[in-house]
Design a protein around this motif. Structure first.
Motif, short mmCIF file in Angstrom:
data_model
loop_
_atom_site.label_atom_id
_atom_site.label_comp_id
_atom_site.label_asym_id
_atom_site.label_seq_id
_atom_site.Cartn_x
_atom_site.Cartn_y
_atom_site.Cartn_z
N ALA A 1 28.22 50.00 49.63
CA ALA A 1 29.31 49.19 50.18
C ALA A 1 30.23 50.02 51.06
CB ALA A 1 30.11 48.56 49.04
N GLU A 2 30.05 51.33 51.03
CA GLU A 2 30.82 52.25 51.87
C GLU A 2 29.85 53.07 52.71
OE1 GLU A 2 34.41 54.06 50.06
OE2 GLU A 2 33.57 53.36 48.17
N PRO A 3 29.35 52.52 53.81
CA PRO A 3 28.41 53.26 54.66
C PRO A 3 29.03 54.56 55.15
CG PRO A 3 28.54 50.94 55.31
CD PRO A 3 29.65 51.19 54.35
N ARG A 4 28.29 55.65 55.01
CA ARG A 4 28.83 56.96 55.38
C ARG A 4 28.60 57.28 56.85
NH1 ARG A 4 32.14 56.47 51.87
NH2 ARG A 4 32.95 58.38 52.79
N ARG A 5 27.49 56.82 57.42
CA ARG A 5 27.17 57.11 58.83
C ARG A 5 27.02 55.77 59.57
NH1 ARG A 5 24.53 60.12 55.46
NH2 ARG A 5 22.78 58.65 55.42
N ILE A 6 27.92 55.54 60.49
CA ILE A 6 27.96 54.25 61.20
C ILE A 6 27.80 54.48 62.69
CG2 ILE A 6 29.35 52.20 61.71
CD1 ILE A 6 30.78 52.58 59.07
N VAL A 7 27.00 53.61 63.31
CA VAL A 7 26.83 53.63 64.77
C VAL A 7 27.52 52.39 65.34
CG1 VAL A 7 25.17 53.38 66.65
CG2 VAL A 7 24.69 54.95 64.76
N VAL A 8 28.36 52.61 66.34
CA VAL A 8 29.03 51.52 67.05
C VAL A 8 28.42 51.42 68.44
CG1 VAL A 8 31.21 50.64 67.99
CG2 VAL A 8 31.19 51.85 65.79
N VAL B 1 35.83 43.41 69.89
CA VAL B 1 36.13 42.57 68.73
C VAL B 1 35.39 43.08 67.50
CG1 VAL B 1 35.87 40.25 67.77
CG2 VAL B 1 36.69 40.53 70.10
N ALA B 2 34.12 43.45 67.67
CA ALA B 2 33.33 43.95 66.55
C ALA B 2 33.91 45.25 66.00
CB ALA B 2 31.88 44.15 66.98
N ALA B 3 34.29 46.17 66.88
CA ALA B 3 34.84 47.45 66.42
C ALA B 3 36.13 47.24 65.64
CB ALA B 3 35.08 48.36 67.62
N ARG B 4 36.97 46.35 66.11
CA ARG B 4 38.23 46.09 65.39
C ARG B 4 37.97 45.43 64.04
NH1 ARG B 4 41.79 44.08 70.58
NH2 ARG B 4 42.86 46.06 70.97
N ALA B 5 37.05 44.47 64.01
CA ALA B 5 36.76 43.77 62.76
C ALA B 5 36.11 44.68 61.73
CB ALA B 5 35.88 42.56 63.04
N ALA B 6 35.42 45.72 62.20
CA ALA B 6 34.70 46.63 61.30
C ALA B 6 35.58 47.78 60.81
CB ALA B 6 33.47 47.19 61.99
N LEU B 7 36.85 47.81 61.16
CA LEU B 7 37.71 48.94 60.80
C LEU B 7 37.70 49.28 59.30
CD1 LEU B 7 40.87 48.69 63.11
CD2 LEU B 7 39.37 50.68 62.77
N PRO B 8 37.71 48.30 58.39
CA PRO B 8 37.65 48.69 56.97
C PRO B 8 36.43 49.54 56.62
CG PRO B 8 38.34 46.40 57.17
CD PRO B 8 37.94 46.85 58.55
N PHE B 9 35.30 49.30 57.28
CA PHE B 9 34.13 50.13 57.07
C PHE B 9 34.28 51.46 57.82
CE2 PHE B 9 31.59 46.09 56.34
CZ PHE B 9 31.39 46.34 54.99
N LEU B 10 34.74 51.39 59.06
CA LEU B 10 34.82 52.59 59.90
C LEU B 10 35.77 53.63 59.31
CD1 LEU B 10 34.97 50.93 63.46
CD2 LEU B 10 32.97 51.81 62.24
N LYS B 11 36.88 53.19 58.75
CA LYS B 11 37.87 54.12 58.22
C LYS B 11 37.37 54.85 56.97
CE LYS B 11 42.18 52.55 58.23
NZ LYS B 11 43.32 51.61 58.11
#
Length: 281
Positions: free
Chosen positions: A155-162, A172-182
Motif C-alpha cells: 500500500a506504500e509503493p517505494r519506487r514510483i514512475v510519473v 492532475v494525476a501527479a497532484r492526486a497521487a501525492l499521498p503515494f508520492l510523499k
C-alpha cells in the motif's frame, strides 16, 4: 490531502481478489473507509420484438441481472473475508442497465478520494469493466488505481514512475497521487522524447519536479528517447528497468473513441500493465 474514502466497483464475481486486497491495504494504511459496490448489469437492448413481448424480455433480463448482482455480492464478501478484519467497509448491491451504469458509478465515485478497480482488459473482462473506469474518471472526476491480476505489492509503493508530457491530465494525476508520492523512497518523473520547441524545452520536467520536491517528494527527472514504436513500450521498459511499484499517468489525452480504435498510451498501459496504474483526467 489523504485518501479517507475509497471505492471499489465489481460487475462480475471474477478478478476481485487483487483490487479488493489492494483497497483494503490502502484503507488500513490511510485509516480510511472502503465502500464496495456489487453491480448486476442488464445488457439487453430491445429492438424488434413481437407486440407485447418487450416487457417480458426486460423483466427476464432484470431477473438475470439481479442473480448476477447477488453472485457478485457473494464474491465480494468472500474476498473481504480474506482480508484484515480491521478494515471499515460497507457493501452495497444494485442492478442497472448498461446505459445507466455511468450514472450509478459516477454518483458514488464523486464522493470517493480514490477508486480502486481491476484491470479492464484481458481474459474474463468485458465492456462493463472499461465503462466503470471511464465513469469514475470522467463523470465521477475521481482518480482511479487500476490493479493488475497479480495484485499490489504494498500500500506504500517505494519506487514510483510519473509519466510526464506537460499535459493537463498528467498534472492532475501527479497532484492526486501525492499521498503515494510523499511516502515513496524514489519518484522518477519520466519525459519521453520532449519536443524541441515546447514550453519546457530547456528543462523538461523541471517545473513538476520542483512542485513535488516542495511537497517533500524525493523526485528526479529522467528523459528518455523514443527508441521503440510506441510511447507505451518505452514506458513499460523503463518500469521494468526501474523495478517500479506504481505508474502515475494522465488518462486519455486523446478522445476515448480514438484510443479505442487506434490505440493510445492509456489503453496500451492498461492492457499490458505489470504494476498498478494510477490514473486521473
Amino acid at each position: 490531502m489523504a485518501y479517507k474514502s475509497l471505492l471499489t466497483v465489481a460487475t462480475s464475481p471474477t478478478g476481485l481478489t487483487a483490487p479488493i486486497a489492494a483497497a483494503c491495504q490502502i484503507a488500513l494504511m490511510a485509516d480510511a473507509h472502503l465502500d464496495l459496490l456489487a453491480l448486476g448489469v442488464d445488457h439487453t437492448q430491445v429492438g424488434y420484438a413481437y407486440v407485447g413481448s418487450g416487457a417480458v424480455i426486460i423483466a427476464t433480463a432484470m431477473d438475470r441481472a439481479e442473480e448476477d448482482a447477488r453472485a457478485t455480492e457473494k464474491a465480494v464478501n468472500a474476498a473481504l473475508a480474506q482480508q484484515s478484519p480491521g478494515v471499515r467497509t460497507a457493501v452495497e448491491t444494485a442492478v442497472c442497465q448498461l446505459g445507466t451504469l455511468t450514472d450509478i458509478v459516477a454518483t458514488r465515485a464523486r464522493y470517493a478520494d480514490l477508486v480502486v478497480l481491476q484491470q479492464p482488459y484481458g481474459k474474463g473482462r468485458g465492456v462493463d469493466d472499461e465503462a466503470v473506469i471511464e465513469a469514475a474518471l470522467f463523470a465521477g472526476m475521481a482518480p482511479v488505481l487500476v490493479v493488475p491480476d497479480k495484485g499490489m505489492a504494498s500500500a506504500e509503493p517505494r519506487r514510483i514512475v510519473v509519466a510526464w508530457n506537460q499535459s493537463r491530465e498528467a498534472l492532475v494525476a501527479a497532484r492526486a497521487a501525492l499521498p503515494f508520492l510523499k511516502r515513496a523512497d524514489q519518484v522518477s518523473i519520466v519525459v519521453i522524447d520532449p519536443p524541441t520547441h515546447g514550453p519546457e524545452r530547456s528543462d523538461p520536467g523541471g517545473l513538476i519536479c520542483q512542485m513535488l520536491v516542495r511537497h517533500g517528494v524525493r523526485a528526479e527527472v529522467t528523459v528518455l528517447a523514443r527508441t521503440l514504436p510506441r510511447v507505451s513500450d518505452v514506458l513499460a521498459r523503463h518500469l521494468r528497468d526501474a523495478n517500479a511499484d506504481l505508474l502515475v499517468m494522465g488518462a486519455y489525452g486523446h478522445s476515448r473513441l480514438r484510443e479505442a480504435i487506434l490505440g493510445g498510451a492509456t489503453r496500451d498501459m492498461l492492457e499490458n500493465a505489470e504494476v498498478p496504474v494510477f490514473l486521473a483526467h
